[in-house]
Design an enzyme around this catalytic site. Sequence first.
Site, PDB file in Angstrom:
ATOM      1  N   LYS A   1       0.852  -1.188   0.000  1.00 42.43           N
ATOM      2  CA  LYS A   1       0.000   0.000   0.000  1.00 42.43           C
ATOM      3  C   LYS A   1       0.889   1.241   0.000  1.00 42.43           C
ATOM      4  CE  LYS A   1      -3.951   1.994   2.508  1.00 42.43           C
ATOM      5  NZ  LYS A   1      -4.898   1.784   3.621  1.00 42.43           N
TER       6      LYS A   1
ATOM      7  N   SER B   1      -9.452   2.703   2.472  1.00 45.71           N
ATOM      8  CA  SER B   1      -8.378   3.289   1.693  1.00 45.71           C
ATOM      9  C   SER B   1      -7.441   2.270   1.055  1.00 45.71           C
ATOM     10  CB  SER B   1      -7.567   4.229   2.592  1.00 45.71           C
ATOM     11  OG  SER B   1      -6.945   3.521   3.642  1.00 45.71           O
TER      12      SER B   1
ATOM     13  N   SER C   1     -10.684   0.751   6.455  1.00 46.17           N
ATOM     14  CA  SER C   1      -9.882   0.674   5.239  1.00 46.17           C
ATOM     15  C   SER C   1      -9.389  -0.694   4.814  1.00 46.17           C
ATOM     16  CB  SER C   1      -8.687   1.625   5.352  1.00 46.17           C
ATOM     17  OG  SER C   1      -9.132   2.958   5.385  1.00 46.17           O
TER      18      SER C   1
END
Length: 465
Positions: A75, A150, A174
């Site tokens: 990420k 996210s 997320s």
Amino acid sequence: MDLCFAPARQLARLIRSRKVSATEVMRAFIAQIERVNPRVNAIVTFLPEEALTQAKALDRSKRYGPLAGLPIAYKDLLATKGIRTTLGSMVYKDNVPTEDALLVERLKAAGAITLGKTNTPEFGAGSNTFNKVFGATRNPHDLSKTAGGSSGGAAAAVACGMLPFADGSDLAASLRNPGNYCNVVGFRPTPGRVPTFPAANAWDSQPVLGPLARTVEDAAFLLSAMAGPDLRAPLSISEPGTAFSKPLKRSFRKVRVAWTRDFGGLPVEPAVTKVLQQQRKVFESLGCVIEDACPDFTGATEAFETLRAVSFAQRYAPLLKAHRALLKDTVIWNIEQGLALDGGKIARAEGLRTELYQRMRRFLEKYECLLAPVNQLPPFPVDTEYPTEIAGVKLGNYLDWMKSCYYVTITSHPAISVPAGFTPDGLPVGLQIVGRYRDDFGVLQLAHAFEQATEACRHHPQLAA
């Protein structure tokens, strides 16, 4: 055999037994990324040549760690040494860290090979993955819809077979939100299960790191390499990650579980409720004793919004002064909310959080798990920044539509999103399973049993086939 959709644990065994080479596996994933990623924009930094070089070196050395040459793309919030790490922000669009984050160190040591970075909203703020650096990540089941966030890039990449699994992080929603929206598994472990370093506040237990995978077994497999103590993270749990390598099969006969359709009054779109209600019978077939019940979440919104604002002020207040024009409106709002707080409001939030933990703990003494929606509405249009209404109820800010996840966050209990079915429009719906504090393995076991009964996880996006 389709290497890109083979279970990650099986791929690792094949590489270790030399029935398939790490190079062959890497080439398959590279080809899938080149074919599919232009349509979904999940992987935003792509390193095929570097990854192939490492795969070939592994095949020559035959030194196999637990993750045995499997590709991973981190990420884009996690620092990766020598690899661009933007945090989805124009402020950091050219940032290249000189050190790896702890999790990157750990997964490299386990044998994972870095193939790139996955997309995230600016600073991970918001559950729709878009930013000015790379644009939006699209839902692989419907390209007009959001992949969530996210960790939206990570979830979309896993759903499309571009990665066998992925790391993500979860403050409000997320890991669970994009897992839900992309029909994959997203697991938010107990705080401290996966240590975080560096961190602006080493004592902040709201944000956590965790796995995304196509199956619960693969989520547990990745977690086994992610979890375990580290002195750089003072809240880290001492139990080793190998605890998650054990088989997940278990009998749930006469196990009491609670079921809530709306967390005691949150608005939920009927399409979500309908899919989940149909799956209630699965738990009955597993032998569970199901009762309609819900903890008291009074004070959850105030506690979460206050403590989140504190963390935004701590991490990003200097950027507000130096780079305000480069920050998105919701990030500015959250920072300013934090800067406007006083000691009394923060102290009250900490007290409310303590009460919420204790109420959830007591509730889960009676029930082993709480079953609930992950999201209160199906995936929405990708060009809508965030929903402003659910089931006819107007929402107040960009966090309000995530309450079905952050109500759990503020209690510090582990929770997983597991695929549960699809709306008539073909949009994924996930089920959230919340477990007892630090009983991460128990959550994985029930999610695995549910997954085996429904097999909703086997439905892959058509564009990835």
